[in-house]
Design a protein around this motif. Structure first.
Motif: not given
Ligand SMILES: N[C@@H](CCC[C@H](N)C(=O)O)C(=O)O
Length: 279
Positions: A13, A76-77, A197, A215-216, A225-226
């Motif tokens: 990521n 998160g990442n 997401n 992912e959104r 990560g989230t």
């Molecule tokens: N890749 C991320 C999350 C990035 C944000 C996501 N695309 C959103 O719009 O909420 C992670 O590692 O958490």
């Protein structure tokens, strides 16, 4: 004006990190971020992350633009990459291994571990429909195993916010999910007013989950990560997994814990520098 950047990734990521410590506004606009993230005509990344001065007594502030230019609350990442980026920036003057970072999802603390991994206190998950947000349940109710019609099929979904919205669905075989065609339909479903997401999870064992993610604002990525944190929380809420588990993503594994003691979620994983450049 020349702007220096460093490319990092957390399990594939990938992000363009910018030293924005001399200004409290990002030096790149969302429209520029879209161009930089383009994998054919730009640098190529899932997002652009800015290290800004701290607010409210924190060490630094993180802001991020997705590759579509939208601004999520958390990543998160990305925050693991930011932790390593800050340590690299501070160099000789570095005095700490734990940073207090202000994000749109509150204060998040990445800690650099002796083995090179980064452990992050991701905070408390939010479980009520109104907080996620989704209209799938009443605003003050949890969204657990709710039916949702997407692409002509009924999916059972559980929703969790890690500051940003996640819709989790448990499947038999994660490899068989046609992510390319259905991901965007979940993201833009009218029951998610701020989009979402979406994580597809196969429970291999109670302590080992396989995940694919849409992912959104970024589409298919190699890791989220989230999303891994939200998926473990969803697995506990639906009694499918333990509170400590490995979440295996296409880019590699993350260790996730939803602590019984403080109810906070902890994520441990790598962050790697790839290259530096000048815009
Ligand atoms: N890749 C991320 C999350 C990035 C944000 C996501 N695309 C959103 O719009 O909420 C992670 O590692 O958490």
């Amino acid at each position: 004006m020349a702007i220096e950047f460093t490319k990092y990734h957390g399990l594939g990521n990938d992000f363009i990190l910018i030293d924005n410590r001399s200004s409290s506004e990002p030096v790149i606009t969302p429209a520029q971020a879209i161009k930089l993230c383009d994998r054919h005509f730009g640098i190529g990344a899932d997002g652009v992350i800015f290290a800004l001065p701290g607010e409210n007594g924190t060490d630094y502030t993180m802001r991020i633009f997705n590759s579509d230019g939208s601004e999520p609350e958390m990543c998160g990442n990305g925050i693991r990459c930011l932790g390593v980026f800050l340590a690299d920036l501070e160099g000789e003057s570095r005095t700490q291994d734990l940073y207090r970072i202000q994000t749109l999802a509150g204060v998040i603390t990445p800690q650099l571990m002796a083995d090179g991994q980064v452990k992050v206190d991701m905070g408390l998950p939010k479980l009520l429909a109104g907080e996620i947000p989704t209209t799938l349940s009443a605003a003050d109710s949890k969204v657990i195993n709710q039916p949702l019609e997407v692409a002509g099929k009924t999916w059972e979904v559980t929703c969790v916010s890690m500051g940003n919205p996640h819709c989790i669905t448990f499947v038999e075989d994660v490899a068989a999910i046609p992510l390319e065609s259905i991901g965007t339909k979940f993201e833009h479903h009218p029951v998610f007013p701020q989009r979402t997401n979406t994580e597809f999870i196969e429970i291999v064992r109670r302590d080992y989950l396989k995940m694919r993610v849409w992912e959104r604002g970024a589409g298919i990525t190699l890791a989220c990560g989230t999303g891994a944190c939200a998926s473990l929380v969803a697995g506990v809420l639906t009694e499918k997994c333990d509170r400590i588990a490995t979440v295996e993503l296409p880019g590699g594994p993350l260790q996730i814990e939803w602590s019984e003691i403080d109810q906070r979620v902890y994520m441990t994983g790598p962050a790697e520098r790839v290259f530096t450049g000048k815009l």
